[in-house]
Motif scaffolding. Structure first.
Motif, PDB file in Angstrom:
ATOM      1  N   HIS A 110       0.838  -1.193   0.000  1.00 23.71           N
ATOM      2  CA  HIS A 110       0.000   0.000   0.000  1.00 23.71           C
ATOM      3  C   HIS A 110       0.877   1.248   0.000  1.00 23.71           C
ATOM      4  O   HIS A 110       2.102   1.171   0.084  1.00 23.71           O
ATOM      5  CB  HIS A 110      -0.916   0.003   1.227  1.00 23.71           C
ATOM      6  CG  HIS A 110      -0.172  -0.065   2.527  1.00 23.71           C
ATOM      7  ND1 HIS A 110       0.495  -1.199   2.953  1.00 23.71           N
ATOM      8  CD2 HIS A 110       0.039   0.866   3.502  1.00 23.71           C
ATOM      9  CE1 HIS A 110       1.059  -0.968   4.121  1.00 23.71           C
ATOM     10  NE2 HIS A 110       0.806   0.275   4.474  1.00 23.71           N
ATOM     11  N   TYR A 111       0.232   2.391  -0.075  1.00 26.84           N
ATOM     12  CA  TYR A 111       0.929   3.670  -0.058  1.00 26.84           C
ATOM     13  C   TYR A 111       0.517   4.464   1.180  1.00 26.84           C
ATOM     14  O   TYR A 111      -0.621   4.356   1.644  1.00 26.84           O
ATOM     15  CB  TYR A 111       0.601   4.485  -1.315  1.00 26.84           C
ATOM     16  CG  TYR A 111       1.006   3.814  -2.603  1.00 26.84           C
ATOM     17  CD1 TYR A 111       2.314   3.876  -3.066  1.00 26.84           C
ATOM     18  CD2 TYR A 111       0.069   3.111  -3.361  1.00 26.84           C
ATOM     19  CE1 TYR A 111       2.690   3.252  -4.245  1.00 26.84           C
ATOM     20  CE2 TYR A 111       0.435   2.486  -4.543  1.00 26.84           C
ATOM     21  CZ  TYR A 111       1.740   2.555  -4.980  1.00 26.84           C
ATOM     22  OH  TYR A 111       2.110   1.933  -6.139  1.00 26.84           O
ATOM     23  N   LEU A 127      -5.506   7.818  -6.081  1.00 25.83           N
ATOM     24  CA  LEU A 127      -5.290   6.431  -5.663  1.00 25.83           C
ATOM     25  C   LEU A 127      -6.622   5.710  -5.465  1.00 25.83           C
ATOM     26  O   LEU A 127      -6.763   4.532  -5.827  1.00 25.83           O
ATOM     27  CB  LEU A 127      -4.473   6.396  -4.368  1.00 25.83           C
ATOM     28  CG  LEU A 127      -3.031   6.897  -4.463  1.00 25.83           C
ATOM     29  CD1 LEU A 127      -2.378   6.908  -3.081  1.00 25.83           C
ATOM     30  CD2 LEU A 127      -2.214   6.052  -5.424  1.00 25.83           C
ATOM     31  N   GLN A 132      -5.993   1.791  -5.870  1.00 27.03           N
ATOM     32  CA  GLN A 132      -4.727   1.521  -5.198  1.00 27.03           C
ATOM     33  C   GLN A 132      -4.919   1.604  -3.682  1.00 27.03           C
ATOM     34  O   GLN A 132      -5.508   2.567  -3.183  1.00 27.03           O
ATOM     35  CB  GLN A 132      -3.660   2.533  -5.629  1.00 27.03           C
ATOM     36  CG  GLN A 132      -3.352   2.533  -7.113  1.00 27.03           C
ATOM     37  CD  GLN A 132      -2.654   1.272  -7.565  1.00 27.03           C
ATOM     38  OE1 GLN A 132      -2.028   0.572  -6.772  1.00 27.03           O
ATOM     39  NE2 GLN A 132      -2.770   0.960  -8.848  1.00 27.03           N
ATOM     40  N   PHE A 134      -4.231   2.534   0.074  1.00 22.34           N
ATOM     41  CA  PHE A 134      -3.441   3.595   0.689  1.00 22.34           C
ATOM     42  C   PHE A 134      -4.005   3.936   2.059  1.00 22.34           C
ATOM     43  O   PHE A 134      -5.150   3.607   2.389  1.00 22.34           O
ATOM     44  CB  PHE A 134      -3.420   4.848  -0.195  1.00 22.34           C
ATOM     45  CG  PHE A 134      -4.731   5.586  -0.253  1.00 22.34           C
ATOM     46  CD1 PHE A 134      -5.003   6.648   0.603  1.00 22.34           C
ATOM     47  CD2 PHE A 134      -5.706   5.213  -1.168  1.00 22.34           C
ATOM     48  CE1 PHE A 134      -6.211   7.318   0.555  1.00 22.34           C
ATOM     49  CE2 PHE A 134      -6.926   5.879  -1.232  1.00 22.34           C
ATOM     50  CZ  PHE A 134      -7.175   6.935  -0.370  1.00 22.34           C
ATOM     51  N   ALA A 173       4.696  -1.404   3.241  1.00 25.48           N
ATOM     52  CA  ALA A 173       4.207  -0.389   2.305  1.00 25.48           C
ATOM     53  C   ALA A 173       5.068  -0.354   1.047  1.00 25.48           C
ATOM     54  O   ALA A 173       6.244  -0.714   1.057  1.00 25.48           O
ATOM     55  CB  ALA A 173       4.196   0.982   2.971  1.00 25.48           C
ATOM     56  N   ARG A 174       4.462   0.100  -0.046  1.00 23.30           N
ATOM     57  CA  ARG A 174       5.163   0.200  -1.325  1.00 23.30           C
ATOM     58  C   ARG A 174       5.836   1.556  -1.484  1.00 23.30           C
ATOM     59  O   ARG A 174       6.887   1.666  -2.118  1.00 23.30           O
ATOM     60  CB  ARG A 174       4.175  -0.031  -2.472  1.00 23.30           C
ATOM     61  CG  ARG A 174       4.801  -0.010  -3.851  1.00 23.30           C
ATOM     62  CD  ARG A 174       3.755  -0.235  -4.931  1.00 23.30           C
ATOM     63  NE  ARG A 174       3.144  -1.549  -4.815  1.00 23.30           N
ATOM     64  CZ  ARG A 174       2.175  -1.983  -5.614  1.00 23.30           C
ATOM     65  NH1 ARG A 174       1.693  -1.187  -6.560  1.00 23.30           N
ATOM     66  NH2 ARG A 174       1.674  -3.196  -5.461  1.00 23.30           N
ATOM     67  N   GLY A 175       5.230   2.603  -0.917  1.00 21.79           N
ATOM     68  CA  GLY A 175       5.806   3.931  -1.079  1.00 21.79           C
ATOM     69  C   GLY A 175       5.146   4.942  -0.162  1.00 21.79           C
ATOM     70  O   GLY A 175       4.108   4.678   0.446  1.00 21.79           O
ATOM     71  N   ILE A 176       5.778   6.122  -0.066  1.00 20.78           N
ATOM     72  CA  ILE A 176       5.275   7.197   0.791  1.00 20.78           C
ATOM     73  C   ILE A 176       5.207   8.493  -0.007  1.00 20.78           C
ATOM     74  O   ILE A 176       6.138   8.837  -0.744  1.00 20.78           O
ATOM     75  CB  ILE A 176       6.189   7.420   2.014  1.00 20.78           C
ATOM     76  CG1 ILE A 176       6.274   6.163   2.872  1.00 20.78           C
ATOM     77  CG2 ILE A 176       5.681   8.577   2.862  1.00 20.78           C
ATOM     78  CD1 ILE A 176       7.158   6.340   4.089  1.00 20.78           C
TER      79      ILE A 176
END
Length: 332
Positions: A110-111, A127, A132, A134, A173-176
């Motif tokens: 998740h983001y 998102l 997606q 998040f 998590a996949r990214g911030i």
């Protein structure tokens, strides 16, 4: 959420303290054993009226009077608190937040969107529209309910702290997205996140129109730094010079219901196959407009169908959500 928990736990802690005081009082004042003292405390606070376990001294009677008054007040407070929670609908909110906490604790790939700023909310909307997963991290806990009503996963707290980031399952998590109003706050988020997950992808907004600030934000841990001033200027120029192209690309990026640009990475299942096996032109599968090479950051525009695919290549495609989803399965 903390206030709601206090409204539930404080009355019951007060009742427990009253029980403890009653038992201790009868043991000390009357010299009774624990069981007799406990029994007398229960029937007194419950106002059952079975009578005294043993004859009470004058001091014991005075103590019992205060114990009864304390019990009446405490029970009234408990029932009024529970009634208020039910009437105000807060019990429903409690269960909804507990359900969300459970969902957040089990999220993967998740983001994290740090900050309910204009930029952060635009990211959250994008998102959400593209499906997606998040978590929106807001500083003001009073805003949680509003964003929950919008269907967002929301956490309250300072995103620069270890506690909040770990609560939001940072390690999975996949990214911030760092979108707070002050660049130094975004830098602190990046530093904290890198400490727990060095390889996480961090996209950061640059609020100050200062070229030197960009380098500082990159050094703090940002992979990409986006300046709204720079991007806004380029977009305005594009709208003036090539409006049709700009509007077409904008529609492709935003309209997830029909067609849009997407990144589709190639997995082991596509290794060695020809691009022509996946490249569409008649609308029956996504159109591959470019390929980012697995070996670097170079791009091949309009690649030929005979090109051999390598694991790690990234397809830049245009197609419907259903077509893109099917291509992801075929390439992986």
């Amino acid at each position: 959420m903390k206030d709601i928990k206090n409204r539930i736990t404080v009355p019951f802690l007060a009742l427990l303290a009253l029980f403890s005081a009653g038992v201790a009082g009868y043991i000390v004042i009357e010299g009774w054993n624990f069981l007799d003292a406990l029994y007398m405390t229960v029937i007194t606070l419950a106002t059952i009226g079975y009578g005294e376990v043993h004859p009470l001294s004058n001091t014991g009677r005075v103590f019992t009077i205060f114990l009864i008054l304390g019990g009446i007040g405490t029970m009234t407070y408990i029932f009024s608190s529970i009634t208020a929670l039910l009437i105000e609908g807060e019990m429903k909110d409690i269960f909804r937040r507990l359900k969300m906490d459970y969902k957040i604790a089990n999220m993967k790939d998740h983001y994290l969107v740090c900050g309910a700023t204009h930029t952060g909310l635009s990211i959250a909307q994008e998102l959400a529209e593209t499906g997606q997963p998040f978590i929106l991290i807001v500083l003001d806990a009073t805003e949680v309910g509003k964003f929950m009503e919008m269907g967002y996963c929301v956490a309250a707290g300072d995103a620069a702290t270890d506690e909040v980031l770990l609560k939001c399952n940072l390690k999975n998590a996949r990214g911030i997205f760092c979108t707070l109003k002050h660049d130094k706050d975004n830098a602190f988020i990046a530093i904290t996140a890198r400490g727990h997950k060095p390889n996480i992808r961090i996209i950061m907004v640059q609020n100050e129109n200062d070229p030197a600030m960009r380098e500082k934000l990159v050094r703090s841990g940002a992979d990409i730094v986006i300046s709204p001033f720079h991007i806004g200027g380029l977009r305005m120029a594009a709208e003036m010079v090539r409006p049709s192209t700009a509007q077409f690309l904008d529609q492709m990026m935003r309209d997830g219901r029909h067609f849009r640009f997407e990144d589709v990475p190639a997995g082991t299942g596509a290794e060695g196959k020809e691009l022509g096996d996946f490249k569409g032109s008649e609308g029956n599968c996504p159109l591959v407009v470019a390929v980012k090479n697995a070996s670097g950051n170079s791009y091949e525009i309009n690649p030929t169908g005979s090109r051999r695919i390598k694991q790690g290549d990234v397809f830049i495609v245009i197609g419907s959500p259903e077509e893109v989803k099917e291509l992801r399965v075929r390439l992986n």
